[in-house]
Design an enzyme around this catalytic site. Structure first.
Site, PDB file in Angstrom:
ATOM      1  N   GLU A   6       0.836  -1.213   0.000  1.00  0.00           N
ATOM      2  CA  GLU A   6       0.000   0.000   0.000  1.00  0.00           C
ATOM      3  C   GLU A   6       0.864   1.254   0.000  1.00  0.00           C
ATOM      4  O   GLU A   6       0.552   2.237  -0.674  1.00  0.00           O
ATOM      5  CB  GLU A   6      -0.937   0.008   1.222  1.00  0.00           C
TER       6      GLU A   6
ATOM      7  N   ARG B  74       1.052   3.877  -3.249  1.00  0.00           N
ATOM      8  CA  ARG B  74       0.477   5.214  -3.018  1.00  0.00           C
ATOM      9  C   ARG B  74       1.565   6.261  -2.779  1.00  0.00           C
ATOM     10  O   ARG B  74       1.542   7.338  -3.372  1.00  0.00           O
ATOM     11  CB  ARG B  74      -0.479   5.170  -1.818  1.00  0.00           C
TER      12      ARG B  74
ATOM     13  N   ASP C  76      -5.402  -9.715  -7.963  1.00  0.00           N
ATOM     14  CA  ASP C  76      -5.684  -8.814  -9.093  1.00  0.00           C
ATOM     15  C   ASP C  76      -4.460  -8.197  -9.778  1.00  0.00           C
ATOM     16  O   ASP C  76      -4.193  -8.418 -10.963  1.00  0.00           O
ATOM     17  CB  ASP C  76      -6.671  -7.703  -8.663  1.00  0.00           C
TER      18      ASP C  76
ATOM     19  N   GLU D 263     -11.957   1.251 -10.162  1.00  0.00           N
ATOM     20  CA  GLU D 263     -11.696   0.296 -11.259  1.00  0.00           C
ATOM     21  C   GLU D 263     -12.611   0.461 -12.471  1.00  0.00           C
ATOM     22  O   GLU D 263     -12.145   0.338 -13.614  1.00  0.00           O
ATOM     23  CB  GLU D 263     -11.746  -1.153 -10.737  1.00  0.00           C
TER      24      GLU D 263
ATOM     25  N   THR E 246      -0.594   0.787 -10.225  1.00  0.00           N
ATOM     26  CA  THR E 246      -1.931   0.312  -9.846  1.00  0.00           C
ATOM     27  C   THR E 246      -2.667   1.314  -8.955  1.00  0.00           C
ATOM     28  O   THR E 246      -3.805   1.083  -8.557  1.00  0.00           O
ATOM     29  CB  THR E 246      -1.869  -1.096  -9.211  1.00  0.00           C
TER      30      THR E 246
HETATM   31  C1  DMJ Z   1      -6.104   0.998  -4.825  1.00  0.00           C
HETATM   32  O1  DMJ Z   1      -5.252   1.160  -3.755  1.00  0.00           O
HETATM   33  C2  DMJ Z   1      -5.419   0.334  -5.984  1.00  0.00           C
HETATM   34  O2  DMJ Z   1      -6.130   0.555  -7.161  1.00  0.00           O
HETATM   35  C3  DMJ Z   1      -5.244  -1.145  -5.774  1.00  0.00           C
HETATM   36  O3  DMJ Z   1      -4.725  -1.766  -6.920  1.00  0.00           O
HETATM   37  C4  DMJ Z   1      -6.568  -1.794  -5.429  1.00  0.00           C
HETATM   38  N1  DMJ Z   1      -7.222  -1.136  -4.350  1.00  0.00           N
HETATM   39  C5  DMJ Z   1      -7.353   0.307  -4.384  1.00  0.00           C
HETATM   40  C6  DMJ Z   1      -8.532   0.822  -5.172  1.00  0.00           C
HETATM   41  O4  DMJ Z   1      -9.614   0.043  -5.224  1.00  0.00           O
END
Ligand code: DMJ
Length: 459
Positions: A90, A94, A223, A359, A448
């Site tokens: 995370e 981020r 995912d 998403e 992501t």
């Molecule tokens: C985000 O932190 C990122 O997109 C991650 O890949 C999945 N979860 C959240 C958003 O849903």
């Protein structure tokens, strides 16, 4: 080149961002997340998570004043010498991702200095017997560890930090970042326990083996493994063919084992498989997949990937559209049997919440870029209207909600996740743009968490 002035829909996104930001500035400045209803904040890592996640969004939306004020906070208040446990994945996607992309967009070395400092503090996570990283690391003491209840890490987490660490090596010349994450990629590439390219959800940090084998999903915990196979191949200039092979194989695995059609509308969806038993359950998280498939096609992958992308995009739109609020639940179940009184998308009471996730709009952005079909922009516009109608808090900010099926009482959960400003609003802004050069898919690749990083050797 100066970006084109925002069109009417983009102005709508700017307005939404400024409303979100007003709440964050007033009630949560410098803290991780806004709690817009109680007008306060919550802390996760205590590192100004929303502020960092939103930096490049402000830059892209042209919000110079807001960016300047946030940059000042990073310069004067962001200190990583802090006795705090962060989650490796995370915080990489981020914080590290946000700092790196902001460095690229602004050219301001402050962000690279901060990224390097942060990256170094994450490195103890890789000191495990298997080199598969621990889930958590204390950035002040350097003590890294698994969660209390297990020595497993999550497969998506250990395989979705590569874009960021590889870029950090390229920029700093320090090789250990790239080496550590590529060791993980190599290890997982040759690991047994996959099913036609599909991976289980957990991996043990001692043995380096998959655990809880036989369960396959494209949702939570797996995912972005698939997403980062493709995106690393793109980042590296399409030379690392093993990444591409693993990606293409996995898409075939999805087709063979996880795809079904719902009734009555024959929506194509991606279900889950547990020890041979199929479940018609699809997380909203899976809605990254149509976008990733379209991105692959843009970079030369087979046209049938696009057919699947279009079909899944329709499904993700329906997951939103069939709800009373026009917003998707966290998890949907699909009806597979023809029964007059049943809809395609069904929702269990525990899954009716919406966390302002990106998403669906993320994929709409890719589908629009690749097809130029305006219906994808219209779908995104509908979703923005729904966010405004059901999740906007008058005093500032947006809130996740408890019940997407109750338009009279959606019940705010009193939290604005950092990805709402980091991802959701950014992808909506890019979706509404007709400028293909604005963060072109040929020159950058989004991590992501929607942070754009450069492609190393663009075609
Ligand atoms: C985000 O932190 C990122 O997109 C991650 O890949 C999945 N979860 C959240 C958003 O849903």
């Amino acid at each position: 080149k100066e970006p084109a002035p925002p069109n009417e829909r983009q102005k709508g996104v700017i307005e939404a961002f400024l409303h979100a930001w007003k709440g964050y500035q007033k009630f949560a400045w410098g803290h991780d997340e806004l709690k817009p209803v109680s007008k306060t904040f919550s802390e996760w890592f205590g590192l100004g998570l929303t502020l960092i996640d939103a930096l490049d969004t402000m830059w892209i939306l042209g919000l110079k004043q807001e960016f300047k004020q946030a940059r000042k906070w990073v310069s004067e208040n962001l200190d990583f010498q802090k006795n705090v446990d962060v989650n490796l994945f995370e915080s990489t996607i981020r914080i590290l991702g946000g700092l790196l992309s902001t460095y690229h967009l602004s050219g301001d070395s402050l962000f690279l200095t901060k990224a390097e400092d942060f990256g170094k503090r994450l490195m103890p996570a890789f000191t495990t017997p298997s080199k598969i990283p621990y889930s958590d690391v204390n950035i002040g003491t350097g003590f890294a560890h698994s969660p209390q209840w297990t020595s497993d890490s999550t497969v998506a987490e250990v395989t979705s930090i590569q874009l960021e660490f590889r870029e950090l090596s390229r920029l700093t010349g320090i090789k250990k970042f790239q080496e550590a994450v590529e060791e993980v990629t190599k290890h997982i590439h040759s690991l047994s326990g996959k099913k036609d390219g599909l991976v289980p959800m957990f991996i043990n940090t001692n043995s380096g083996l998959f655990t809880h084998p036989g369960v396959f999903t494209l949702g939570a915990r797996a995912d972005s493994y698939y997403e980062y196979l493709l995106k690393q191949w793109i980042q590296g200039g399409k030379k690392e063919t093993q990444l591409l092979e693993d990606y293409v194989k996995a898409i075939e695995g999805i087709k063979a084992h996880l795809l079904r059609q719902s009734q009555p509308r024959k929506l194509t969806f991606v279900g889950e498989l547990a020890h041979g038993r199929f479940s018609a359950k699809m997380d909203h998280l899976v809605c990254f997949l149509p976008g990733t498939l379209a991105l692959g096609v843009h970079h030369g992958l087979p046209a049938d990937h696009m057919d699947l992308a279009r079909a899944l995009m329709e499904t993700c739109y329906q997951m939103n559209q069939q709800m009373e609020t026009g917003l998707s639940p966290e998890i949907a179940h699909f009806n597979m049997y023809p029964r007059a009184d049943h809809k395609d998308v069904e929702v269990k009471p525990a899954d009716r919440h919406n966390l302002l996730r990106p998403e669906t709009v993320e994929s709409l952005f890719y589908l629009y870029r690749v097809t130029r079909d305006r219906k994808y922009q219209d779908w995104g516009w509908e979703i923005l209207q729904s966010f405004n109608k059901y999740t906007r808090v008058p005093s500032g900010g947006y809130s996740s909600i408890n019940n997407v099926q109750n338009s009279h009482k959606p019940e705010p959960r009193d939290k604005m996740e950092s990805f709402f400003v980091g991802e959701t609003l950014k992808y909506l802004y890019l979706l509404f743009s007709d400028d293909l050069e604005l963060l072109s898919l040929d020159s950058c690749v989004f991590n992501t968490e929607a942070h754009p990083l450069p492609i190393w050797a663009p075609a």
